[in-house]
Design a protein around this motif. Sequence first.
Motif, PDB file in Angstrom:
ATOM      1  N   VAL A  76      -0.092  11.540  -0.623  1.00 40.64           N
ATOM      2  CA  VAL A  76       0.594  12.575   0.159  1.00 40.64           C
ATOM      3  C   VAL A  76       1.313  13.555  -0.760  1.00 40.64           C
ATOM      4  CG1 VAL A  76       2.474  12.985   1.795  1.00 40.64           C
ATOM      5  CG2 VAL A  76       0.860  11.134   2.211  1.00 40.64           C
ATOM      6  N   ILE A  77       2.025  13.025  -1.755  1.00 44.50           N
ATOM      7  CA  ILE A  77       2.781  13.882  -2.679  1.00 44.50           C
ATOM      8  C   ILE A  77       1.845  14.772  -3.488  1.00 44.50           C
ATOM      9  CG2 ILE A  77       4.285  13.878  -4.702  1.00 44.50           C
ATOM     10  CD1 ILE A  77       5.517  11.286  -3.607  1.00 44.50           C
ATOM     11  N   ALA A  78       0.748  14.195  -3.964  1.00 42.31           N
ATOM     12  CA  ALA A  78      -0.211  14.975  -4.751  1.00 42.31           C
ATOM     13  C   ALA A  78      -0.801  16.108  -3.920  1.00 42.31           C
ATOM     14  CB  ALA A  78      -1.322  14.066  -5.274  1.00 42.31           C
ATOM     15  N   SER A  79      -1.139  15.823  -2.666  1.00 42.05           N
ATOM     16  CA  SER A  79      -1.723  16.844  -1.794  1.00 42.05           C
ATOM     17  C   SER A  79      -0.732  17.974  -1.534  1.00 42.05           C
ATOM     18  CB  SER A  79      -2.148  16.203  -0.467  1.00 42.05           C
ATOM     19  OG  SER A  79      -2.636  17.180   0.432  1.00 42.05           O
ATOM     20  N   GLY A 125       8.773  16.663  -7.299  1.00 44.36           N
ATOM     21  CA  GLY A 125      10.083  16.059  -7.492  1.00 44.36           C
ATOM     22  C   GLY A 125      10.726  15.661  -6.168  1.00 44.36           C
ATOM     23  N   ILE A 126      10.609  16.517  -5.164  1.00 44.22           N
ATOM     24  CA  ILE A 126      11.155  16.194  -3.847  1.00 44.22           C
ATOM     25  C   ILE A 126      10.461  14.965  -3.274  1.00 44.22           C
ATOM     26  CG2 ILE A 126      11.285  16.985  -1.447  1.00 44.22           C
ATOM     27  CD1 ILE A 126      11.736  19.814  -2.536  1.00 44.22           C
ATOM     28  N   GLY A 127       9.150  14.896  -3.430  1.00 40.59           N
ATOM     29  CA  GLY A 127       8.402  13.741  -2.929  1.00 40.59           C
ATOM     30  C   GLY A 127       8.818  12.447  -3.597  1.00 40.59           C
ATOM     31  N   ARG A 128       9.003  12.483  -4.920  1.00 35.87           N
ATOM     32  CA  ARG A 128       9.422  11.274  -5.643  1.00 35.87           C
ATOM     33  C   ARG A 128      10.821  10.858  -5.201  1.00 35.87           C
ATOM     34  NH1 ARG A 128       5.123   9.350  -6.478  1.00 35.87           N
ATOM     35  NH2 ARG A 128       6.506   7.583  -6.503  1.00 35.87           N
ATOM     36  N   GLN A 155       6.747  20.987   2.595  1.00 38.15           N
ATOM     37  CA  GLN A 155       7.624  19.913   2.127  1.00 38.15           C
ATOM     38  C   GLN A 155       8.180  19.096   3.293  1.00 38.15           C
ATOM     39  OE1 GLN A 155      10.274  22.381  -0.100  1.00 38.15           O
ATOM     40  NE2 GLN A 155       8.962  22.449  -1.912  1.00 38.15           N
ATOM     41  N   MET A 156       8.479  19.765   4.398  1.00 36.91           N
ATOM     42  CA  MET A 156       8.931  19.056   5.600  1.00 36.91           C
ATOM     43  C   MET A 156       7.819  18.150   6.127  1.00 36.91           C
ATOM     44  SD  MET A 156      12.083  19.922   6.291  1.00 36.91           S
ATOM     45  CE  MET A 156      13.286  21.240   6.009  1.00 36.91           C
ATOM     46  N   GLY A 157       6.604  18.667   6.125  1.00 38.85           N
ATOM     47  CA  GLY A 157       5.479  17.844   6.554  1.00 38.85           C
ATOM     48  C   GLY A 157       5.282  16.645   5.658  1.00 38.85           C
ATOM     49  N   MET A 158       5.454  16.846   4.336  1.00 41.59           N
ATOM     50  CA  MET A 158       5.373  15.737   3.396  1.00 41.59           C
ATOM     51  C   MET A 158       6.439  14.692   3.703  1.00 41.59           C
ATOM     52  SD  MET A 158       5.833  15.868  -0.795  1.00 41.59           S
ATOM     53  CE  MET A 158       7.521  16.491  -0.644  1.00 41.59           C
ATOM     54  N   MET A 159       7.647  15.145   4.010  1.00 42.58           N
ATOM     55  CA  MET A 159       8.734  14.219   4.346  1.00 42.58           C
ATOM     56  C   MET A 159       8.367  13.360   5.556  1.00 42.58           C
ATOM     57  SD  MET A 159      12.413  15.084   6.057  1.00 42.58           S
ATOM     58  CE  MET A 159      11.539  15.292   7.621  1.00 42.58           C
ATOM     59  N   LEU A 160       7.819  13.977   6.592  1.00 35.32           N
ATOM     60  CA  LEU A 160       7.455  13.240   7.806  1.00 35.32           C
ATOM     61  C   LEU A 160       6.366  12.208   7.515  1.00 35.32           C
ATOM     62  CD1 LEU A 160       7.432  16.229  10.327  1.00 35.32           C
ATOM     63  CD2 LEU A 160       9.174  14.448  10.106  1.00 35.32           C
ATOM     64  N   GLN A 161       5.416  12.582   6.691  1.00 32.12           N
ATOM     65  CA  GLN A 161       4.357  11.642   6.338  1.00 32.12           C
ATOM     66  C   GLN A 161       4.894  10.464   5.519  1.00 32.12           C
ATOM     67  OE1 GLN A 161       1.604  14.871   4.777  1.00 32.12           O
ATOM     68  NE2 GLN A 161       0.122  13.614   5.844  1.00 32.12           N
ATOM     69  N   LEU A 162       5.774  10.753   4.568  1.00 32.97           N
ATOM     70  CA  LEU A 162       6.352   9.686   3.755  1.00 32.97           C
ATOM     71  C   LEU A 162       7.231   8.771   4.602  1.00 32.97           C
ATOM     72  CD1 LEU A 162       7.312  11.654   0.505  1.00 32.97           C
ATOM     73  CD2 LEU A 162       5.393  10.089   0.839  1.00 32.97           C
ATOM     74  N   ALA A 163       7.969   9.340   5.539  1.00 34.17           N
ATOM     75  CA  ALA A 163       8.804   8.523   6.419  1.00 34.17           C
ATOM     76  C   ALA A 163       7.942   7.557   7.223  1.00 34.17           C
ATOM     77  CB  ALA A 163       9.623   9.421   7.348  1.00 34.17           C
ATOM     78  N   ALA A 164       6.799   8.035   7.715  1.00 29.73           N
ATOM     79  CA  ALA A 164       5.902   7.165   8.467  1.00 29.73           C
ATOM     80  C   ALA A 164       5.316   6.078   7.577  1.00 29.73           C
ATOM     81  CB  ALA A 164       4.783   8.002   9.100  1.00 29.73           C
ATOM     82  N   MET A 221       0.805  -1.216   0.000  1.00 32.31           N
ATOM     83  CA  MET A 221       0.000   0.000   0.000  1.00 32.31           C
ATOM     84  C   MET A 221       0.838   1.267   0.000  1.00 32.31           C
ATOM     85  SD  MET A 221      -3.177  -0.685   2.565  1.00 32.31           S
ATOM     86  CE  MET A 221      -4.294  -2.073   2.370  1.00 32.31           C
ATOM     87  N   ARG A 222       2.142   1.143   0.153  1.00 39.47           N
ATOM     88  CA  ARG A 222       2.972   2.324   0.392  1.00 39.47           C
ATOM     89  C   ARG A 222       3.019   3.276  -0.798  1.00 39.47           C
ATOM     90  NH1 ARG A 222       7.819  -0.632   3.894  1.00 39.47           N
ATOM     91  NH2 ARG A 222       6.540  -0.906   5.779  1.00 39.47           N
ATOM     92  N   ILE A 223       3.136   2.749  -1.998  1.00 38.77           N
ATOM     93  CA  ILE A 223       3.208   3.626  -3.168  1.00 38.77           C
ATOM     94  C   ILE A 223       1.904   4.403  -3.338  1.00 38.77           C
ATOM     95  CG2 ILE A 223       3.442   3.707  -5.660  1.00 38.77           C
ATOM     96  CD1 ILE A 223       6.035   3.221  -4.151  1.00 38.77           C
ATOM     97  N   ALA A 224       0.782   3.722  -3.186  1.00 38.36           N
ATOM     98  CA  ALA A 224      -0.508   4.398  -3.330  1.00 38.36           C
ATOM     99  C   ALA A 224      -0.682   5.474  -2.257  1.00 38.36           C
ATOM    100  CB  ALA A 224      -1.647   3.376  -3.245  1.00 38.36           C
ATOM    101  N   ALA A 225      -0.286   5.160  -1.017  1.00 36.26           N
ATOM    102  CA  ALA A 225      -0.394   6.136   0.072  1.00 36.26           C
ATOM    103  C   ALA A 225       0.561   7.306  -0.164  1.00 36.26           C
ATOM    104  CB  ALA A 225      -0.095   5.464   1.403  1.00 36.26           C
ATOM    105  N   ALA A 226       1.774   6.998  -0.619  1.00 36.22           N
ATOM    106  CA  ALA A 226       2.748   8.057  -0.879  1.00 36.22           C
ATOM    107  C   ALA A 226       2.270   8.973  -2.000  1.00 36.22           C
ATOM    108  CB  ALA A 226       4.095   7.442  -1.246  1.00 36.22           C
TER     109      ALA A 226
END
Length: 297
Positions: free
Chosen positions: A164-167, A255-258, A193-202, A156-161
């Motif tokens: 997050v990236i789209a948002s 790009g940062i999210g990817r 972008q920092m918030g996105m990083m924290l969400q992706l890390a989780a 599920m990680r790619i779909a969840a990521a």
Amino acid sequence: MGIPIDSILNTVKLGASVRGEADVSVRVAVFVDATATPFLIDAIREAFVPQTTSALVRVERLGEAPASAKDDTDVSIVLSCGSVRLQEHVQELVVCGAPVVVLSESSVEVPFIRHDTRMLGLIAATDKTYLLDTLARWILERTEKQSAFAANFPFMRIAAANRVIASASLGNLATGALFFMPGADFPVMTVAQMGMMLQLAAIFGKPMRFERAYDAAGILMAALAMRAGTRVLVRQAGHASFLVKAMVGGLGTYGIGRALCILYERDVDYSRLNDAVSGAVGRMKGLVVARQDPVRA
């Protein structure tokens, strides 16, 4: 323009809340009909292996007894290629309150489900990748525990990521378009972008350790580069400068999210970098001590 202290504190708080969201309990009920094929059974068995102790997968067979899911169930998954009592069992599960999805190899085998709803859906597939990708999106659209599901079930990680990236990308696209003061959008975008990083890390099961500081530093450098590039382009864009800022904000964040996804998927080993940082800190401490106490040095 710098990043305000209150924005940094809010980002730290977001990190704590994201970590809490990833640790919440997840309960999945899997019901196996007698007509379920080995393909369906094997695909779900391999996919639903919890990565933490906060998740639980219950597996039951559908038989003559009424089907029932426990009150704490987040989603019910039915594996079936069509049977006499399938519709009755599905109705019983829907009444239990959790979203129900039937997995089959052909939609012809489950004719009573014609359209997906919030509580009921059908995924028909004979390709494992398509089946799991579609199932991941179906579940994530119907739960508030996206981080917990993704952290526990890697498929599920790619779909969840992507969500997050789209948002974050759309948010920064709007920020770039709406902020008219030069530089005023920089702290807002960077914090997003920092918030996105924290969400992706989780989502990728990365704990809140010192290594996240490296990720944050990389984001800050990328944000500074984006800001410098935007200033150059804005001077040439004239009245269309807001479009330039919007595109740079949105595409840059994407790009940062990817890049973060690739980093987390590859599970990069930070041990050498940690050793180098520890050595540098140790040498700096030595220099400080030597200057404070030249006699001992």
